[in-house]
Write an enzyme that holds these catalytic residues in place. Sequence first.
Site, short mmCIF file in Angstrom:
data_model
loop_
_atom_site.label_atom_id
_atom_site.label_comp_id
_atom_site.label_asym_id
_atom_site.label_seq_id
_atom_site.Cartn_x
_atom_site.Cartn_y
_atom_site.Cartn_z
CG HIS A 117 -8.87 -6.13 -4.64
ND1 HIS A 117 -8.49 -5.78 -3.37
CD2 HIS A 117 -10.06 -5.52 -4.86
CE1 HIS A 117 -9.42 -4.98 -2.84
NE2 HIS A 117 -10.37 -4.81 -3.74
CG ASN A 134 -6.26 -8.06 -1.61
OD1 ASN A 134 -6.15 -7.16 -2.43
ND2 ASN A 134 -6.23 -7.83 -0.32
CG MET A 166 -1.98 -1.11 1.19
SD MET A 166 -3.01 -1.15 2.67
CE MET A 166 -1.87 -1.90 3.85
N GLY A 207 -4.99 -6.04 3.48
CA GLY A 207 -4.56 -4.70 3.13
C GLY A 207 -4.99 -3.67 4.14
NE ARG A 208 -9.53 -1.03 1.58
CZ ARG A 208 -10.81 -0.90 1.24
NH1 ARG A 208 -11.39 0.28 1.35
NH2 ARG A 208 -11.50 -1.93 0.80
CG ASP A 228 -14.30 -6.07 1.47
OD1 ASP A 228 -13.60 -5.05 1.44
OD2 ASP A 228 -15.39 -6.18 0.87
CB CYS A 264 -2.73 0.49 -8.72
SG CYS A 264 -3.00 2.17 -8.11
CE LYS A 272 -3.02 -6.75 -4.10
NZ LYS A 272 -4.06 -5.82 -4.54
CD GLN A 275 2.50 -4.36 -6.31
OE1 GLN A 275 2.19 -3.22 -5.97
NE2 GLN A 275 1.71 -5.41 -6.11
#
Length: 342
Positions: free
Chosen positions: A170, A203, A18, A227-228, A205, A101, A140, A71
């Site tokens: 994702h 990936n 991130m 992630g987040r 949630d 992204c 990714k 990455q």
Amino acid sequence: MKIGTIELGEQPLFLAPMEDVTDPSFRFICKEFGADMMYTEFISSDGLIRDGHKSVEKLNIYDYERPIGIQIYGHIIESMVEAAKIAEEAGPELVDINFGCPVRKIAGRGAGSGMMRTPDLMVEMTRQIVEAVKLPVTVKTRLGYDDSMKNIVELAERLQDVGIQALTIHGRTRAQMYTGEADWTLIGEVKNNPRIHIPIIGNGDVASPEKAKEMFDRYGVDAIMVGRATYGRPWIFKEIKHYLQTGELMLPPSVPERVEIAKRHLKKSVEIKGDRTGILEMRRHLSSYFKGLPNFKETRMKLVTLNDVEELFAVLNSITERWGDNTDILKELYNSPLNGKS
């Protein structure tokens, strides 16, 4: 699970790359709490080949982070191939290509998830990078560019066929950005495709131990990338592993424990980047460690405005003194959204 010769164990947990979050000091903390695989923040291929300071600085990796991937992103094949070679020389365990992204300035020029509009170019770029480096190459990406172009099932086969050794998906399209709920259905379809033999990492949630277990059980993915949910909560890796092993939820860190985590994080940030930059880049993390504390506004302002390390340590100590003995606060933190309870 293995990526090439990299042994990652059963049901490994990955830290998502991130921008402006997963720098070396944050990766240090996440590794402490059990992250099995991590990546650098994504690095511009143009920045690398032009020897841009910000891009080159992101190549710095440390032994405590291993295994780690570098990455890269870009939209021009030649630049991406050259950047992959530069990344390989920095000594990671693998090179990862960012086709995920969704940010407009990246995707709008055809890089990141913008590449999903041109699948032939995406596959050819990947093929040339695989041939150019000796390290494992991974990708990714997302489900597709938008609802009319959810092409991940076909793309997964094509990317595998040109030699990638793992694929992270994702569960959103580029058009969704980070809105709506991540859809793992197609991730599961890729994983259960009999033609797919590389590891599939899911990936999107995963914000609680229960959610992680559900994704492993329902979709059969080889690994999960978080992630987040790690933002202000790097201990989520430890919580997930404990739940997968025991079926029991852990209490979150107490206020004094969070203070000690924040101190280690701050110390590492300053050690790596110096006082000025280390403090500036810690501001986004420091207040996040203490979300949910009552009457915290004045203290939060100090955490995000002070420029002296010792003064920041004094503020952190004051948090323990003021909030550390209140057991009701721990209950509130345990039931907060940060811990996936609501």
